[in-house]
Design a protein around this motif. Sequence first.
Motif, PDB file in Angstrom:
ATOM      1  N   VAL A 192       0.843  -1.203   0.000  1.00  0.00           N
ATOM      2  CA  VAL A 192       0.000   0.000   0.000  1.00  0.00           C
ATOM      3  C   VAL A 192       0.879   1.255   0.000  1.00  0.00           C
ATOM      4  O   VAL A 192       0.613   2.221  -0.726  1.00  0.00           O
ATOM      5  CB  VAL A 192      -0.964  -0.013   1.215  1.00  0.00           C
ATOM      6  N   ALA A 193       1.963   1.221   0.796  1.00  0.00           N
ATOM      7  CA  ALA A 193       2.857   2.389   0.848  1.00  0.00           C
ATOM      8  C   ALA A 193       3.537   2.634  -0.495  1.00  0.00           C
ATOM      9  O   ALA A 193       3.854   3.772  -0.837  1.00  0.00           O
ATOM     10  CB  ALA A 193       3.901   2.200   1.946  1.00  0.00           C
ATOM     11  N   GLU A 245      -5.037 -16.475  -1.599  1.00  0.00           N
ATOM     12  CA  GLU A 245      -5.560 -15.647  -2.693  1.00  0.00           C
ATOM     13  C   GLU A 245      -6.484 -14.560  -2.140  1.00  0.00           C
ATOM     14  O   GLU A 245      -6.463 -13.414  -2.607  1.00  0.00           O
ATOM     15  CB  GLU A 245      -6.306 -16.537  -3.700  1.00  0.00           C
ATOM     16  N   ALA A 246      -7.265 -14.931  -1.113  1.00  0.00           N
ATOM     17  CA  ALA A 246      -8.193 -13.947  -0.531  1.00  0.00           C
ATOM     18  C   ALA A 246      -7.419 -12.777   0.071  1.00  0.00           C
ATOM     19  O   ALA A 246      -7.784 -11.605  -0.101  1.00  0.00           O
ATOM     20  CB  ALA A 246      -9.065 -14.616   0.526  1.00  0.00           C
ATOM     21  N   GLY A 247      -6.338 -13.095   0.788  1.00  0.00           N
ATOM     22  CA  GLY A 247      -5.507 -12.039   1.377  1.00  0.00           C
ATOM     23  C   GLY A 247      -4.885 -11.165   0.304  1.00  0.00           C
ATOM     24  O   GLY A 247      -4.850  -9.931   0.425  1.00  0.00           O
ATOM     25  N   LEU A 248      -4.405 -11.792  -0.758  1.00  0.00           N
ATOM     26  CA  LEU A 248      -3.790 -11.034  -1.850  1.00  0.00           C
ATOM     27  C   LEU A 248      -4.814 -10.111  -2.511  1.00  0.00           C
ATOM     28  O   LEU A 248      -4.491  -8.980  -2.883  1.00  0.00           O
ATOM     29  CB  LEU A 248      -3.198 -11.989  -2.895  1.00  0.00           C
ATOM     30  N   GLN A 249      -6.048 -10.623  -2.633  1.00  0.00           N
ATOM     31  CA  GLN A 249      -7.083  -9.793  -3.274  1.00  0.00           C
ATOM     32  C   GLN A 249      -7.415  -8.571  -2.424  1.00  0.00           C
ATOM     33  O   GLN A 249      -7.705  -7.495  -2.942  1.00  0.00           O
ATOM     34  CB  GLN A 249      -8.331 -10.635  -3.563  1.00  0.00           C
ATOM     35  N   GLN A 250      -7.355  -8.745  -1.106  1.00  0.00           N
ATOM     36  CA  GLN A 250      -7.578  -7.582  -0.213  1.00  0.00           C
ATOM     37  C   GLN A 250      -6.498  -6.531  -0.431  1.00  0.00           C
ATOM     38  O   GLN A 250      -6.778  -5.330  -0.526  1.00  0.00           O
ATOM     39  CB  GLN A 250      -7.524  -8.037   1.241  1.00  0.00           C
ATOM     40  N   THR A 251      -5.256  -7.000  -0.510  1.00  0.00           N
ATOM     41  CA  THR A 251      -4.147  -6.053  -0.751  1.00  0.00           C
ATOM     42  C   THR A 251      -4.313  -5.420  -2.129  1.00  0.00           C
ATOM     43  O   THR A 251      -4.100  -4.216  -2.309  1.00  0.00           O
ATOM     44  CB  THR A 251      -2.789  -6.779  -0.655  1.00  0.00           C
ATOM     45  N   GLN A 252      -4.719  -6.243  -3.105  1.00  0.00           N
ATOM     46  CA  GLN A 252      -4.913  -5.738  -4.478  1.00  0.00           C
ATOM     47  C   GLN A 252      -5.913  -4.577  -4.479  1.00  0.00           C
ATOM     48  O   GLN A 252      -5.676  -3.536  -5.105  1.00  0.00           O
ATOM     49  CB  GLN A 252      -5.417  -6.874  -5.365  1.00  0.00           C
ATOM     50  N   ALA A 253      -7.021  -4.768  -3.731  1.00  0.00           N
ATOM     51  CA  ALA A 253      -8.047  -3.719  -3.708  1.00  0.00           C
ATOM     52  C   ALA A 253      -7.477  -2.429  -3.096  1.00  0.00           C
ATOM     53  O   ALA A 253      -7.723  -1.325  -3.615  1.00  0.00           O
ATOM     54  CB  ALA A 253      -9.255  -4.204  -2.910  1.00  0.00           C
ATOM     55  N   GLN A 306      -5.095  -0.834  -5.595  1.00  0.00           N
ATOM     56  CA  GLN A 306      -5.815  -0.232  -6.739  1.00  0.00           C
ATOM     57  C   GLN A 306      -6.470   1.082  -6.335  1.00  0.00           C
ATOM     58  O   GLN A 306      -6.554   2.015  -7.133  1.00  0.00           O
ATOM     59  CB  GLN A 306      -6.841  -1.218  -7.292  1.00  0.00           C
ATOM     60  N   LYS A 307      -6.909   1.140  -5.078  1.00  0.00           N
ATOM     61  CA  LYS A 307      -7.517   2.386  -4.573  1.00  0.00           C
ATOM     62  C   LYS A 307      -6.549   3.553  -4.684  1.00  0.00           C
ATOM     63  O   LYS A 307      -6.957   4.706  -4.826  1.00  0.00           O
ATOM     64  CB  LYS A 307      -7.884   2.209  -3.089  1.00  0.00           C
ATOM     65  N   LYS A 308      -5.252   3.257  -4.583  1.00  0.00           N
ATOM     66  CA  LYS A 308      -4.246   4.325  -4.678  1.00  0.00           C
ATOM     67  C   LYS A 308      -3.789   4.550  -6.124  1.00  0.00           C
ATOM     68  O   LYS A 308      -2.815   5.263  -6.362  1.00  0.00           O
ATOM     69  CB  LYS A 308      -3.056   3.999  -3.788  1.00  0.00           C
ATOM     70  N   VAL A 337       6.484  -0.003   9.516  1.00  0.00           N
ATOM     71  CA  VAL A 337       7.546  -0.779   8.848  1.00  0.00           C
ATOM     72  C   VAL A 337       7.332  -0.752   7.329  1.00  0.00           C
ATOM     73  O   VAL A 337       8.280  -0.610   6.561  1.00  0.00           O
ATOM     74  CB  VAL A 337       7.584  -2.227   9.397  1.00  0.00           C
ATOM     75  N   GLY A 338       6.061  -0.824   6.907  1.00  0.00           N
ATOM     76  CA  GLY A 338       5.766  -0.724   5.469  1.00  0.00           C
ATOM     77  C   GLY A 338       6.248   0.602   4.902  1.00  0.00           C
ATOM     78  O   GLY A 338       6.826   0.655   3.807  1.00  0.00           O
ATOM     79  N   ALA A 339       6.056   1.683   5.667  1.00  0.00           N
ATOM     80  CA  ALA A 339       6.503   3.005   5.206  1.00  0.00           C
ATOM     81  C   ALA A 339       8.029   3.056   5.144  1.00  0.00           C
ATOM     82  O   ALA A 339       8.613   3.646   4.221  1.00  0.00           O
ATOM     83  CB  ALA A 339       5.976   4.089   6.146  1.00  0.00           C
TER      84      ALA A 339
END
Length: 272
Positions: A33-34, A49-57, A60-62, A219-221
């Motif tokens: 996301v960062a 796959e479900a977890g990846l799709q959450q991250t994908q969404a 994509q929002k960004k 940590v992501g940032a």
Amino acid sequence: MSTKATGTAGHGPAPKTIVITGASRGIGARAAVALAAPGRHLVLMARSEAGLQQTQAAVQKKGARATVLPVDLSSRAGAEAAAEALLQAAGGRLDVLLLNAGTSNHAAFLDSDLDAIEYELRLNYLSPLTILRKCLPHMVTQREGGHVVCVGSLAALMPFPGEASYAASKAALLSLIRSLRVELRDRPVDLTVVLPGYTATEMTENHRTMLPAMAPEQVGAAIAEAVEKRPAIAIPGLSNRLAARLFRTLPGTSDWLLGKVAPLVVPSVVHP
Ligand SMILES: NC(=O)c1ccc[n+]([C@@H]2O[C@H](COP(=O)([O-])OP(=O)(O)OC[C@H]3O[C@@H](n4cnc5c(N)ncnc54)[C@H](OP(=O)(O)O)[C@@H]3O)[C@@H](O)[C@H]2O)c1
């Protein structure tokens, strides 16, 4: 040691294609996301796959493009297949390879299971090594160059009760990347190791400790900053950087001190 750039920073243009392992949750998902921005393509890898799709969404929002690539990195065959798949998904241009997937066999060494230790070593060390052996030959010949970012751990620099085999797997990863950085110094590829300290994620939710945790977003940032600045080593968080310095300059005293406080901060894994 800091999050500041310390080496030959600045190969290549701003990254367009970013591949992230362990992107279904935790630090990897927050780093995705960062790093998300219009014009970027993120390839998101993990088992869920479900977890990846959450991250994908969220990505994509960004305004970024995101491809979901379910893989299991816990075997050599799985890591080799993942490397082939990620090269294909990246479409011939791999700007950033963020190797973040990992696990922790948190247990007192005298109680720990050898199968769990081997699994941990494979996921934390052999799987990134396998992916690098497959992808680096491609990255060093890319006109745009590339950047490898591995998520290690502060445990690679300091001992910690309940994390002996984990620390060893992350020390091996750190050593690999430092050596490759020297070996590939004249090639258009930068290599960074990020060494987070204790962070509140699924991996650590059963760790009974009194240590203060960083948030995975922080940590992501820090990982996104490392992608921008390309340091050799980045340690998120001032207190983690101070701890790293203490353990490097006064190893004997620091180990002794840690031994004294360990029964208080991680009572579950300290033997009387
Ligand atoms: N949390 C901390 O305190 C801490 C501190 C220092 C370093 N780190 C490092 O940070 C990295 C991320 O950890 P985290 O805290 O975010 O843990 P986490 O929340 O448990 O996330 C681990 C990630 O790795 C993926 N993964 C696990 N096994 C996999 C497998 N066999 N194949 C493919 N992907 C797999 C998981 O996805 P699936 O389950 O969907 O496959 C998940 O996306 C790790 O390398 C860890 O060692 C963590």
